[in-house]
Each structure stands twice: as structure tokens, then as C-alpha cells.
Design an enzyme around this catalytic site. Structure first.
Site, PDB file in Angstrom:
ATOM      1  N   ARG A  99     -40.700  76.995 -51.028  1.00 34.38           N
ATOM      2  CA  ARG A  99     -39.845  75.635 -51.329  1.00 34.38           C
ATOM      3  C   ARG A  99     -40.697  74.481 -51.819  1.00 34.38           C
ATOM      4  O   ARG A  99     -39.720  73.628 -52.666  1.00 34.38           O
ATOM      5  CB  ARG A  99     -39.425  75.490 -49.821  1.00 34.38           C
ATOM      6  CG  ARG A  99     -38.358  74.389 -49.844  1.00 34.38           C
ATOM      7  CD  ARG A  99     -37.401  74.285 -50.674  1.00 34.38           C
ATOM      8  NE  ARG A  99     -36.659  75.569 -50.819  1.00 34.38           N
ATOM      9  CZ  ARG A  99     -35.853  75.785 -52.144  1.00 34.38           C
ATOM     10  NH1 ARG A  99     -35.789  74.990 -52.947  1.00 34.38           N
ATOM     11  NH2 ARG A  99     -35.195  76.950 -52.196  1.00 34.38           N
ATOM     12  N   LYS A 134     -38.472  52.879 -60.219  1.00 33.57           N
ATOM     13  CA  LYS A 134     -37.174  53.435 -59.368  1.00 33.57           C
ATOM     14  C   LYS A 134     -37.494  55.055 -59.154  1.00 33.57           C
ATOM     15  O   LYS A 134     -36.663  55.737 -59.762  1.00 33.57           O
ATOM     16  CB  LYS A 134     -35.759  53.201 -59.873  1.00 33.57           C
ATOM     17  CG  LYS A 134     -35.565  51.583 -60.191  1.00 33.57           C
ATOM     18  CD  LYS A 134     -34.135  51.327 -60.769  1.00 33.57           C
ATOM     19  CE  LYS A 134     -33.980  49.897 -61.018  1.00 33.57           C
ATOM     20  NZ  LYS A 134     -32.815  49.499 -61.715  1.00 33.57           N
ATOM     21  N   LYS A 166     -40.343  39.143 -63.254  1.00 34.09           N
ATOM     22  CA  LYS A 166     -39.199  39.249 -63.342  1.00 34.09           C
ATOM     23  C   LYS A 166     -38.433  38.089 -62.743  1.00 34.09           C
ATOM     24  O   LYS A 166     -38.981  36.941 -62.545  1.00 34.09           O
ATOM     25  CB  LYS A 166     -38.758  40.678 -62.427  1.00 34.09           C
ATOM     26  CG  LYS A 166     -39.471  41.669 -62.953  1.00 34.09           C
ATOM     27  CD  LYS A 166     -38.913  43.103 -62.514  1.00 34.09           C
ATOM     28  CE  LYS A 166     -37.498  43.204 -63.149  1.00 34.09           C
ATOM     29  NZ  LYS A 166     -36.909  44.428 -62.735  1.00 34.09           N
ATOM     30  N   GLU A 200     -39.602  38.593 -67.879  1.00 29.88           N
ATOM     31  CA  GLU A 200     -38.340  39.156 -68.200  1.00 29.88           C
ATOM     32  C   GLU A 200     -37.346  37.764 -68.726  1.00 29.88           C
ATOM     33  O   GLU A 200     -37.755  36.645 -67.693  1.00 29.88           O
ATOM     34  CB  GLU A 200     -37.732  39.602 -67.038  1.00 29.88           C
ATOM     35  CG  GLU A 200     -36.322  40.035 -66.774  1.00 29.88           C
ATOM     36  CD  GLU A 200     -35.679  40.329 -65.404  1.00 29.88           C
ATOM     37  OE1 GLU A 200     -35.653  41.732 -65.275  1.00 29.88           O
ATOM     38  OE2 GLU A 200     -35.441  39.558 -64.736  1.00 29.88           O
ATOM     39  N   ASP A 222     -33.129  41.003 -70.220  1.00 33.32           N
ATOM     40  CA  ASP A 222     -32.425  41.635 -69.373  1.00 33.32           C
ATOM     41  C   ASP A 222     -30.896  41.352 -69.635  1.00 33.32           C
ATOM     42  O   ASP A 222     -30.541  40.117 -69.534  1.00 33.32           O
ATOM     43  CB  ASP A 222     -32.947  40.980 -68.025  1.00 33.32           C
ATOM     44  CG  ASP A 222     -32.281  41.438 -67.012  1.00 33.32           C
ATOM     45  OD1 ASP A 222     -31.977  42.742 -66.848  1.00 33.32           O
ATOM     46  OD2 ASP A 222     -31.803  40.723 -65.971  1.00 33.32           O
TER      47      ASP A 222
END
Length: 283
Positions: A99, A134, A166, A200, A222
């Protein structure tokens, strides 16, 4: 700081601990300790194979006596019915590693397959598809490796290998100029020579401030529209690397690439991908 191999080893240790606990009682109750068998990894869906090298680490870590014969390597285009590898050894070990190995290979192959699709959509353009942070906690090294196998490019691995200013950093720092200046001062004071700085920007005013301030390596556009992206790339005029981010889907990917950006970052490569179907069966 731990190396990639050390982080992967830690991950496998944790994964075995959470899965096996004080013992695989199902296997222990019905499989003799000395029983020997073979299983093969059967591909059941078309895609890009990824995770073979990690599967070898899984088998080696749990039972070094397991013998693996690899027929298909990472990065290969696979189809239903293909046999990626065969493993021979103690049946108890085969069942207890099954697994974890499948979870890793299905997810990595799903990411590689998705990435290959995005990379193919940009064929003929200079634009490269980038991953993001992410990722699944603890699985980042594996997921980013899968992106590379699929033909994508890794963005920063974590918060430690690049400065990415950012919107929140800019706002808390007091603006574009202040954020960039503080970042460069930090690099000098902490002897982080060679560390890249990306900023950004959310509009043309911030873009112009970033260009006027200088001291950066890449500008992230962005949530710019394709038309504004093309205009921004013309303004930057090759002085800095460019990256598009925010709200870009597969359907709009090439449109952004045709604007001339160097990179397009796509969180979907890792945060919402479907695993590639495969099984590990006795043979």
C-alpha cells in the site's frame, strides 16, 4: 538542514509507522514467515510513470532481501497492461509494502501525467510550467520530483531557497520599494549571496515600482489578464525573468504562454491531481 534523501527516509519511516503500527496482524495470522512469492506492478491507465526510484527505496528500507526487476523507468509513457516491475521475496514483506508503494507511485504518476499535459500545451513556446508550494505536507520532495519527471520545472522547494515577496509581504513591509530593499539588505547581512529575489506585482503601478527599484531576479504578474500580461512583458523587456500566476487554467495556459512569459506557475499540478490507476498483484 536535512538532505532530500534524509527527508525521504524520514517520510518512509513515518509512513510505515502509521500503517503497520505494532504489526500487520492480517498478514501475520495467515502467511508463514518463510513463504516466498512474486508480485508485479500492473499499469491500468495511460499516463506518465513516476515513483519507481522511490518504490525501490520503500522495498529496500523495509526488507533489503526483496529482489526487484525493473522493466519501465520513471518518465516513460505507460498504457494499460504494462508491467513496470516485478518484486520477489518474503510474501509478508510484499504485502506490508504494497500500500505505501502504491500510494506513492499512484500520486507521483498522476502528478507527472498532469504536468506532461500542461508542458505539451506549451510546446513550441519558451514558457515553462512551474509547480508551487501547494503540496501535501511531508510529500513535497516526492511531488516536486514528479513534476520534473513530467517535464515541468520546480519553483523554490520551500521558504529557505528563494525570497518570494508576495502581496502580504509587500503590504506588511510598507510597499514594493521597502520590501525589495529589505530583502537585499537581509541577503547582505546574512551572507546569502546568490539567493534570488522574486517580487509579486498586482498592477502596473507596482510593476513600475519594482522595475525602478531593481535588485530583483524575477517579477510575478499576479492575476493579470492575457492582454495586460503581454503589455507587462513588453515593459520588462528582458530585464528580469517573468512569471504569470493566479487563476490560470489549462484552457488559458497557452494564451498566457504566447504573451512571452518565462514561466507559468500552476498549483493544480500538485494540489488537485488524480492518481494514476495501477495495482500490485501476485504473479
Amino acid at each position: 538542514m536535512k538532505t532530500k534523501d534524509e527527508l525521504i527516509d524520514d517520510l518512509l519511516t513515518l509512513a510505515f509507522a502509521e500503517d503497520i503500527g505494532d504489526g500487520d496482524h492480517t498478514t501475520l495470522c495467515c502467511i508463514p514467515d518463510d513463504e516466498i512469492g512474486r508480485q508485479h506492478l500492473l499499469i491500468k491507465e495511460e499516463g506518465i510513470l513516476a515513483g519507481v526510484d522511490i518504490a525501490l527505496k520503500v522495498f529496500q528500507k523495509f526488507d533489503p532481501t526483496l529482489r526487484v526487476t525493473v522493466y519501465i523507468n520513471d518518465g516513460a509513457h505507460v498504457r494499460p497492461g504494462d508491467i513496470a516491475f516485478v518484486v520477489e521475496g518474503r510474501v509478508r514483506s510484499l504485502l506490508q509494502t504494497e500500500r505505501l508503494m502504491l500510494n506513492i507511485m499512484q500520486r507521483m504518476s498522476g502528478i507527472a501525467t498532469m504536468t506532461a499535459k500542461y508542458a505539451a500545451e506549451l510546446k513550441g513556446l519558451k514558457t515553462k510550467v512551474l509547480d508551487t508550494r501547494k503540496t501535501t505536507p511531508g510529500l513535497r520532495m516526492l511531488e516536486k520530483e514528479a513534476v520534473k519527471i513530467g517535464g515541468g520545472v520546480n519553483h523554490r522547494i520551500g521558504l529557505f531557497d528563494m525570497i518570494l515577496l508576495k502581496d502580504n509581504h509587500v503590504d506588511f513591509a510598507g510597499g514594493i520599494r521597502q520590501a525589495i530593499t529589505k530583502a537585499n539588505d537581509y541577503i547582505k547581512q546574512n551572507h546569502k549571496d546568490g539567493m534570488k529575489i522574486e517580487i509579486e506585482v498586482r498592477n502596473f503601478d507596482e510593476l513600475n515600482q519594482a522595475i525602478e527599484t531593481g535588485g530583483i531576479d524575477r517579477i510575478m504578474l499576479d492575476n493579470f489578464t492575457p492582454a495586460d500580461t503581454r503589455k507587462a512583458v513588453e515593459i520588462i523587456a528582458g530585464r528580469y525573468e517573468t512569471e504569470s500566476s493566479g487563476g490560470i487554467t489549462f484552457d488559458t495556459l497557452r494564451q498566457y504562454g504566447e504573451c512571452g512569459v518565462d514561466y507559468i506557475s500552476v498549483g493544480a499540478l500538485t494540489h488537485s491531481v488524480k492518481g494514476l490507476d495501477m495495482s500490485f498483484k501476485a504473479c
